[in-house]
Design an enzyme around this catalytic site. Structure first.
Site, PDB file in Angstrom:
ATOM      1  N   GLY A 170      63.687  30.602  31.141  1.00  0.00           N
ATOM      2  CA  GLY A 170      62.774  29.527  31.525  1.00  0.00           C
ATOM      3  C   GLY A 170      63.150  28.201  30.885  1.00  0.00           C
ATOM      4  O   GLY A 170      63.252  27.176  31.566  1.00  0.00           O
ATOM      5  N   THR A 251      68.709  31.587  23.609  1.00  0.00           N
ATOM      6  CA  THR A 251      68.157  32.882  23.989  1.00  0.00           C
ATOM      7  C   THR A 251      66.747  32.929  23.392  1.00  0.00           C
ATOM      8  O   THR A 251      66.403  32.103  22.541  1.00  0.00           O
ATOM      9  CB  THR A 251      68.982  34.043  23.390  1.00  0.00           C
ATOM     10  OG1 THR A 251      68.983  33.877  21.964  1.00  0.00           O
ATOM     11  CG2 THR A 251      70.413  34.044  23.913  1.00  0.00           C
ATOM     12  N   ALA A 253      65.387  34.260  21.003  1.00  0.00           N
ATOM     13  CA  ALA A 253      65.623  34.991  19.766  1.00  0.00           C
ATOM     14  C   ALA A 253      64.369  35.180  18.916  1.00  0.00           C
ATOM     15  O   ALA A 253      64.325  36.069  18.058  1.00  0.00           O
ATOM     16  CB  ALA A 253      66.690  34.251  18.948  1.00  0.00           C
ATOM     17  N   HIS A 254      63.339  34.355  19.174  1.00  0.00           N
ATOM     18  CA  HIS A 254      62.118  34.487  18.369  1.00  0.00           C
ATOM     19  C   HIS A 254      61.492  35.871  18.557  1.00  0.00           C
ATOM     20  O   HIS A 254      60.727  36.317  17.726  1.00  0.00           O
ATOM     21  CB  HIS A 254      61.102  33.416  18.772  1.00  0.00           C
ATOM     22  CG  HIS A 254      60.562  33.605  20.149  1.00  0.00           C
ATOM     23  ND1 HIS A 254      61.156  33.084  21.270  1.00  0.00           N
ATOM     24  CD2 HIS A 254      59.502  34.313  20.595  1.00  0.00           C
ATOM     25  CE1 HIS A 254      60.468  33.446  22.345  1.00  0.00           C
ATOM     26  NE2 HIS A 254      59.467  34.198  21.965  1.00  0.00           N
ATOM     27  N   CYS A 396      58.858  12.817  29.977  1.00  0.00           N
ATOM     28  CA  CYS A 396      59.417  11.532  29.538  1.00  0.00           C
ATOM     29  C   CYS A 396      58.970  11.264  28.102  1.00  0.00           C
ATOM     30  O   CYS A 396      57.784  11.093  27.841  1.00  0.00           O
ATOM     31  CB  CYS A 396      58.940  10.418  30.470  1.00  0.00           C
ATOM     32  SG  CYS A 396      59.723   8.840  30.139  1.00  0.00           S
TER      33      CYS A 396
HETATM   34  P1  NAD Z   1      63.438  33.397  28.336  1.00  0.00           P
HETATM   35  O1  NAD Z   1      62.937  34.681  27.807  1.00  0.00           O
HETATM   36  O2  NAD Z   1      62.933  32.909  29.652  1.00  0.00           O
HETATM   37  O3  NAD Z   1      65.032  33.443  28.440  1.00  0.00           O
HETATM   38  C1  NAD Z   1      65.882  33.987  27.442  1.00  0.00           C
HETATM   39  C2  NAD Z   1      67.239  34.245  28.090  1.00  0.00           C
HETATM   40  O4  NAD Z   1      68.147  34.704  27.109  1.00  0.00           O
HETATM   41  C3  NAD Z   1      67.157  35.308  29.185  1.00  0.00           C
HETATM   42  O5  NAD Z   1      67.695  34.790  30.373  1.00  0.00           O
HETATM   43  C4  NAD Z   1      67.953  36.455  28.610  1.00  0.00           C
HETATM   44  O6  NAD Z   1      68.605  37.213  29.607  1.00  0.00           O
HETATM   45  C5  NAD Z   1      68.932  35.736  27.709  1.00  0.00           C
HETATM   46  N1  NAD Z   1      69.468  36.574  26.640  1.00  0.00           N
HETATM   47  C6  NAD Z   1      68.769  37.444  25.856  1.00  0.00           C
HETATM   48  N2  NAD Z   1      69.582  38.001  24.963  1.00  0.00           N
HETATM   49  C7  NAD Z   1      70.819  37.510  25.175  1.00  0.00           C
HETATM   50  C8  NAD Z   1      72.054  37.703  24.537  1.00  0.00           C
HETATM   51  N3  NAD Z   1      72.187  38.545  23.518  1.00  0.00           N
HETATM   52  N4  NAD Z   1      73.120  37.005  25.006  1.00  0.00           N
HETATM   53  C9  NAD Z   1      73.011  36.153  26.048  1.00  0.00           C
HETATM   54  N5  NAD Z   1      71.841  35.933  26.685  1.00  0.00           N
HETATM   55  C10 NAD Z   1      70.750  36.598  26.245  1.00  0.00           C
HETATM   56  O7  NAD Z   1      63.176  32.311  27.174  1.00  0.00           O
HETATM   57  P2  NAD Z   1      63.166  30.712  27.331  1.00  0.00           P
HETATM   58  O8  NAD Z   1      61.886  30.282  27.944  1.00  0.00           O
HETATM   59  O9  NAD Z   1      64.441  30.260  27.948  1.00  0.00           O
HETATM   60  O10 NAD Z   1      63.100  30.263  25.800  1.00  0.00           O
HETATM   61  C11 NAD Z   1      64.239  30.411  24.971  1.00  0.00           C
HETATM   62  C12 NAD Z   1      63.905  30.083  23.538  1.00  0.00           C
HETATM   63  O11 NAD Z   1      63.664  28.680  23.402  1.00  0.00           O
HETATM   64  C13 NAD Z   1      62.654  30.772  23.023  1.00  0.00           C
HETATM   65  O12 NAD Z   1      62.916  31.348  21.761  1.00  0.00           O
HETATM   66  C14 NAD Z   1      61.658  29.664  22.900  1.00  0.00           C
HETATM   67  O13 NAD Z   1      60.692  29.904  21.891  1.00  0.00           O
HETATM   68  C15 NAD Z   1      62.566  28.512  22.536  1.00  0.00           C
HETATM   69  N6  NAD Z   1      61.993  27.192  22.830  1.00  0.00           N
HETATM   70  C16 NAD Z   1      62.521  26.096  22.235  1.00  0.00           C
HETATM   71  C17 NAD Z   1      62.014  24.846  22.526  1.00  0.00           C
HETATM   72  C18 NAD Z   1      62.534  23.620  21.894  1.00  0.00           C
HETATM   73  O14 NAD Z   1      61.897  22.581  21.989  1.00  0.00           O
HETATM   74  N7  NAD Z   1      63.676  23.647  21.299  1.00  0.00           N
HETATM   75  C19 NAD Z   1      60.982  24.701  23.435  1.00  0.00           C
HETATM   76  C20 NAD Z   1      60.486  25.830  24.031  1.00  0.00           C
HETATM   77  C21 NAD Z   1      61.015  27.057  23.754  1.00  0.00           C
END
Ligand code: NAD
Length: 544
Positions: A170, A251, A253-254, A396
């Site tokens: 996502g 990913t 990872a959380h 934005c």
């Molecule tokens: P998601 O669950 O929709 O997607 C995670 C993706 O990682 C999946 O497509 C999965 O197949 C893939 N994946 C899992 N293990 C893997 C591996 N070992 N190797 C390669 N791919 C792998 O999650 P998301 O909505 O994309 O969120 C990702 C992370 O970003 C979350 O931990 C979320 O908390 C964090 N996040 C960060 C911010 C920010 O501002 N930086 C904002 C929102 C979310």
């Protein structure tokens, strides 16, 4: 997906509710499901961040919003409506708390147990309070981050630089586009072939391969999706002496159980085994994350710019024995904090009519009224690269004073009938005043206040008395427990004088408290913004 679970957001000018404030929130509840990753399970993003506790609760929320009258407030506990109370006209019409467990008991085990018993829900940041606008929500975050890294390390341009990252879920699916918008090249590792295919279909990836060598070759000219496990690929690349210019990961990872696929397991095995032996699978995932972080440390030693992008990867790797995991920088502390000191953060608007022409008018206004070149250039890039997902929306990053000024100008457009419908304003919780997460947003605060969650709670209280339409207090994060506290806010610009008052008060209070928080922690830039904006114990008059 069955018809019973297919949800699309209401569009047009016909109201199903008592007014546009209720209708706007209802459309957003529907919208987060419409654009979510697994709508049939009400999962919006980040592995298991949900829009409502279950389908029964979803339908009860819809019914409650449709019934909600002026001078009433709906109370929502972890994705389930529990009551409607009389309230003053200027009070929020929805208040929520989602995923909160009291201190000592806020463990992943307790959370999972309570969730399995249907008592609590993890709402992520923007799923449970209906503010997610699709992958664009994080797109500008990733873009701004790459821009900040480019200013610090590459003389302001990432042109031709190689970015290595992982995850096309996502949030992660914003990465290829952000890399392309920055003029860089990239390799994005994703274990799920279907997610790579989706990014290719959307036109965000130039090609997809499952070969590391082919990915390296293809990344010479574009952004390539590499079907594989991030731990294995990062280790292989670091072992071969490849040093990308920038290395990170998105990913999920959380979440050691649902968010990160352990090395050596296929997607089907991962899904099957986590039902049977969850603890063993989580341990395997952490071991793989440790491998990935070890490789990131090798990249760093070889000269790459390496940072964690807010997915708690370092915490998991440290738990699996990588004592140096925190030598990888955290993105917020290193690159985003200077923006937060100015109240600049992930602001969003949504055209409730569903009309793309409304979004074009709003973008034009944002461009014309922007006081900063970064805003103009972002709007131009977004209009060129970002397709509409669900209700037309724009993320934005605007700062203190910029948000309220823009929202008031939009409210006037609505009032003058120059848009097909009202406009809804919201933001990510990851914002100056909205979040405490000692491993993500508030890591390494100058005064040691990283884990103090008074700030988002004060933010929510202040937003409530300022009359925002929806105010939410969320908790959870890694393992869904204990790591984070945050506040969410939504306000509808329906063109009325009352809306103008709500917008000005709430948006200025939200960013103003954020600036004061950083000023209080000793950041000079925040102190100077606070002084010039009259924030503090003797503030100047409100915008209205
Ligand atoms: P998601 O669950 O929709 O997607 C995670 C993706 O990682 C999946 O497509 C999965 O197949 C893939 N994946 C899992 N293990 C893997 C591996 N070992 N190797 C390669 N791919 C792998 O999650 P998301 O909505 O994309 O969120 C990702 C992370 O970003 C979350 O931990 C979320 O908390 C964090 N996040 C960060 C911010 C920010 O501002 N930086 C904002 C929102 C979310």
């Amino acid at each position: 997906m069955s018809d019973a679970t297919r949800v699309t957001a209401g569009r047009g000018t016909e109201l199903r509710c008592g007014g546009w404030r209720q209708e706007g929130l209802l459309r957003m509840l529907e919208n987060v499901v419409e654009v979510g990753e697994r709508p049939e399970d009400l999962v919006v993003y980040a592995a298991r961040a949900r829009a409502a506790r279950d389908w029964e609760s979803f339908h009860a929320l819809v019914a409650a919003l449709r019934e909600l009258r002026e001078e009433e407030t709906l109370v929502v506990q972890s994705g389930k409506p529990v009551g409607i109370f009389p309230s003053p006209a200027e009070a929020p019409i929805v208040v929520m708390a989602c995923g909160n467990i009291v201190g000592h008991y806020a463990t992943p085990e307790n959370f999972d147990d309570l969730a399995a018993r249907g008592l609590i829900m993890w709402g992520g940041l923007t799923a449970g309070d209906w503010q997610y606008i699709g992958f664009q929500g994080v797109l500008q975050g990733v873009y701004e981050l790459l821009q900040a890294a480019s200013r610090e390390h590459f003389g302001g341009s990432l042109a031709g630089r190689l970015v290595l990252t992982a995850g096309l879920g996502g949030m992660g699916s914003a990465q290829p586009l952000a890399i392309r918008m920055s003029g860089a090249r990239g390799i994005v590792v994703e274990v799920d072939e279907a997610k790579c295919a989706r990014a290719l279909r959307r036109g965000h990836l130039d090609s997809v391969t499952d070969s590391v060598d082919e990915a390296l070759a293809a990344s010479a000219t574009g952004v390539v999706g590499l079907v594989g496990n991030a731990a294995s690929v990062y280790r292989a690349l670091a072992g071969n002496g490849v040093a990308p210019d920038v290395v990170t990961d998105l990913t999920a990872a959380h979440d050691a159980l649902y968010g990160y696929c352990p090395e050596g397991l296929s997607l089907a095995e991962w899904s099957e085994r986590r039902q049977l032996e969850p603890e063993a699978v989580a341990a395997l995932a952490r071991a793989s994350m440790a491998e990935e972080v070890e490789a990131m440390l090798r990249f760093k030693a070889a000269g790459s710019v390496v940072f964690e992008n807010g997915n708690n990867l370092r915490v998991q790797a440290e738990a699996a024995g990588v004592s140096q995991a925190f030598e990888v920088d955290g993105f917020a502390e290193r690159y985003i904090r200077p923006l937060f000191c100015r109240g600049i953060g992930p602001f969003r608007w949504v055209a409730l009519s569903g009309e793309e022409a409304d979004l074009a008018t709003l973008d034009h206004l944002a461009r014309e009224t922007a006081g900063r070149e970064e805003v103009r250039s972002w709007i131009d890039l977004a209009r060129q690269h970002v397709e509409v997902q669900g209700l037309p929306a724009r993320s934005c990053w605007l700062g203190h004073g910029e948000r309220s000024a823009f929202a008031l100008a939009v409210n006037e457009l609505v009032s003058a009938g120059r848009l097909a419908g009202p406009v809804l304003f919201t933001r990510d919780h990851f914002d100056a005043g909205g979040m405490t997460h000692p491993h993500i947003g508030t890591e390494g605060m100058a005064d040691g206040s990283s884990a103090i969650s008074d700030w988002p709670i004060l933010d929510a209280l202040l937003l409530s008395v300022s009359g925002a339409d929806l105010v939410a207090v969320h908790a959870g994060g890694a393992g869904y427990a204990g790591y984070m506290q945050s506040a969410g806010v939504t306000i509808v610009a329906d063109g009325t004088v009352a809306a103008a008052r709500r917008l000005a008060r709430s948006l200025d209070a939200d960013t103003g408290l954020g600036v004061l928080r950083y000023a209080d922690a000793g950041y000079a830039e925040a102190r100077s913004v606070a002084d010039s904006a009259g924030l503090g114990l003797r503030r100047s008059e409100a915008t209205l």
